[in-house]
Design a protein around this motif. Structure first.
Motif, PDB file in Angstrom:
ATOM      1  N   ALA A 264      -6.009  -6.451  -5.012  1.00 22.47           N
ATOM      2  CA  ALA A 264      -6.054  -6.671  -3.567  1.00 22.47           C
ATOM      3  C   ALA A 264      -7.323  -7.393  -3.145  1.00 22.47           C
ATOM      4  CB  ALA A 264      -5.949  -5.338  -2.836  1.00 22.47           C
TER       5      ALA A 264
ATOM      6  N   ILE B 111      -8.863  -3.898   0.886  1.00 20.14           N
ATOM      7  CA  ILE B 111      -8.377  -2.523   0.790  1.00 20.14           C
ATOM      8  C   ILE B 111      -8.854  -1.798   2.042  1.00 20.14           C
ATOM      9  CG2 ILE B 111      -8.440  -0.359  -0.494  1.00 20.14           C
ATOM     10  CD1 ILE B 111      -9.012  -2.012  -3.017  1.00 20.14           C
TER      11      ILE B 111
ATOM     12  N   ASP C 119      -4.358   2.189   2.303  1.00 18.98           N
ATOM     13  CA  ASP C 119      -4.453   3.435   1.551  1.00 18.98           C
ATOM     14  C   ASP C 119      -4.847   4.567   2.488  1.00 18.98           C
ATOM     15  OD1 ASP C 119      -4.401   5.166  -0.566  1.00 18.98           O
ATOM     16  OD2 ASP C 119      -5.917   4.119  -1.757  1.00 18.98           O
TER      17      ASP C 119
ATOM     18  N   ASP D  25      -8.792   1.759   4.041  1.00 20.04           N
ATOM     19  CA  ASP D  25      -8.514   3.195   4.040  1.00 20.04           C
ATOM     20  C   ASP D  25      -8.267   3.629   5.482  1.00 20.04           C
ATOM     21  OD1 ASP D  25      -8.601   5.997   4.018  1.00 20.04           O
ATOM     22  OD2 ASP D  25      -9.932   6.028   2.292  1.00 20.04           O
TER      23      ASP D  25
ATOM     24  N   PHE E 241      -4.138  -4.149   0.961  1.00 17.93           N
ATOM     25  CA  PHE E 241      -3.630  -2.866   0.476  1.00 17.93           C
ATOM     26  C   PHE E 241      -4.086  -1.767   1.428  1.00 17.93           C
ATOM     27  CE2 PHE E 241      -3.388   0.981  -1.963  1.00 17.93           C
ATOM     28  CZ  PHE E 241      -2.348   0.802  -2.865  1.00 17.93           C
TER      29      PHE E 241
ATOM     30  N   ARG F 127       1.255   6.403  -6.111  1.00 14.73           N
ATOM     31  CA  ARG F 127      -0.125   5.986  -6.383  1.00 14.73           C
ATOM     32  C   ARG F 127      -0.266   5.463  -7.809  1.00 14.73           C
ATOM     33  NH1 ARG F 127      -4.210   6.612  -3.166  1.00 14.73           N
ATOM     34  NH2 ARG F 127      -3.347   8.325  -1.926  1.00 14.73           N
TER      35      ARG F 127
ATOM     36  N   ARG G 136      -3.240  -2.389  -6.391  1.00  9.22           N
ATOM     37  CA  ARG G 136      -4.474  -2.096  -5.657  1.00  9.22           C
ATOM     38  C   ARG G 136      -5.649  -2.855  -6.251  1.00  9.22           C
ATOM     39  NH1 ARG G 136      -8.792   1.433  -4.652  1.00  9.22           N
ATOM     40  NH2 ARG G 136      -8.703   2.524  -2.642  1.00  9.22           N
ATOM     41  N   GLU G 137      -5.695  -2.939  -7.563  1.00  9.02           N
ATOM     42  CA  GLU G 137      -6.807  -3.618  -8.223  1.00  9.02           C
ATOM     43  C   GLU G 137      -6.827  -5.116  -7.944  1.00  9.02           C
ATOM     44  OE1 GLU G 137      -6.302  -2.602 -12.296  1.00  9.02           O
ATOM     45  OE2 GLU G 137      -7.185  -0.592 -12.091  1.00  9.02           O
TER      46      GLU G 137
ATOM     47  N   GLY H  19       0.818  -1.204   0.000  1.00 15.72           N
ATOM     48  CA  GLY H  19       0.000   0.000   0.000  1.00 15.72           C
ATOM     49  C   GLY H  19       0.849   1.249   0.000  1.00 15.72           C
TER      50      GLY H  19
ATOM     51  N   THR I 209      -1.327   1.261  -8.933  1.00 10.97           N
ATOM     52  CA  THR I 209      -2.685   1.075  -9.455  1.00 10.97           C
ATOM     53  C   THR I 209      -3.008  -0.398  -9.691  1.00 10.97           C
ATOM     54  OG1 THR I 209      -2.672   3.246 -10.511  1.00 10.97           O
ATOM     55  CG2 THR I 209      -4.268   1.647 -11.320  1.00 10.97           C
TER      56      THR I 209
END
Length: 315
Positions: free
Chosen positions: A162, A165, A119, A167, A117, A152, A159-160, A39, A156
């Protein structure tokens, strides 16, 4: 917040995955769980890794993606020695990090691997880097925000892919650790270990005690010739101590007072605490009351209670 369910990349339901994290019915040998933690820099990877380590995971930090296959080979050879492995992989690996998506695809063909991930918003990440006065690993001669935007863009594809995710923009370190514990602790595993420690004041206070209770308000069995050679582990001493005025009131009230404390410790991700229960010599009253307190707290959700007698037998 968690933005994705913990499932396989192909959508495999939990019922298709064994308790050890391996696929069922495909002839694969069970080799334990593997979690990749990655991340954005500043989103809490270190906090997540520490929380996993506290849960008993074997954690490897800053591993190049090219080393993932040898590590998985080791976990399979080690069988049950490394049942839960977490690997932190991130842009500190520099150019090596770009191989992570391809490495993940290859590894997922042979066994189940989860990827978490972490974020956070750009604004939060900037504040965090400014607070610790450290540069972003990718900012070079630019600003912190330049480094965040470059990272970032590089992440990409990762992250897709993962499974989870998270936050962390609104989390402090304790809240993040709690979220990780909720996601990855074993079912019914204790979130907090409480040690109730009996001791004698004449030998000094336990240096690691979080809370101290003094049982010297109760009559001392030492002055009863029939009870003097016995200890608080003997039924006669236990009956004597618990029959004294104030003993039952204290133990009931103290157990009730500790319940919200233990709940708060879990919310703050405090994994261990020590409640010291003392009397003069640590032989009679403290031993009885420590054991009784442990019995009263045995059913507290998320708490494993254990009893230790520091000074019993010392005289």
């Amino acid at each position: 917040m968690v933005m994705a369910e913990v499932t396989g990349r192909d959508g495999t339901a939990e019922s298709d995955v064994g308790e050890d994290g391996s696929r069922q019915g495909n002839g694969q040998k069970s080799a334990g769980e593997v979690l990749i933690v990655t991340g954005m820099s500043g989103a809490g990877r270190s906090t997540a890794a520490n929380a996993l380590e506290d849960l008993g995971w074997y954690v490897v930090d800053n591993l190049p993606p090219q080393m993932l296959k040898p590590l998985l080979d080791l976990t399979e050879l080690a069988a049950g020695v490394l049942p839960r492995v977490a690997v932190v992989v991130d842009v500190r690996g520099r150019d090596l990090f770009s191989d992570l998506p391809e490495a993940m695809r290859a590894l997922r063909e042979r066994r189940q691997i989860r990827l978490m991930f972490l974020d956070a918003s750009d604004e939060v990440l900037v504040r965090r880097f400014e607070a610790v006065r450290r540069p972003h690993p990718l900012q070079g001669d630019g600003t912190i925000l330049d480094g965040i935007r470059l990272e970032r863009a590089r992440l990409t594809a990762v992250r897709e892919s993962a499974d989870v995710i998270m936050d962390t923009s609104t989390y402090n370190i304790h809240q993040l650790a709690t979220q990780v514990s909720d996601l990855f602790s074993e079912e019914n595993a204790a979130r907090h270990t409480l040690t109730i420690l009996s001791f004698g004041f004449k030998y000094g206070l336990p240096p690691d005690a979080d809370l101290v209770a003094d049982m010297r308000f109760l009559p001392n069995p030492f002055w009863n010739e029939g009870l003097r050679p016995l200890t608080g582990e003997d039924a006669d001493v236990r009956e004597f101590v618990l029959a004294q005025e104030g003993a039952e009131d204290f133990i009931a009230a103290y157990a009730a007072a500790l319940r919200p404390v233990l709940a708060g410790y879990q919310r703050e991700n405090k994994r261990h605490s020590v409640v010291a229960v003392g009397c003069t010599g640590g032989k009679h009253r403290s031993v009885v009351m420590a054991r009784e307190l442990a019995d009263r707290l045995a059913g507290v959700p998320g708490v494993a209670v254990r009893v230790k007698h520091r000074d019993l037998g010392r005289e």
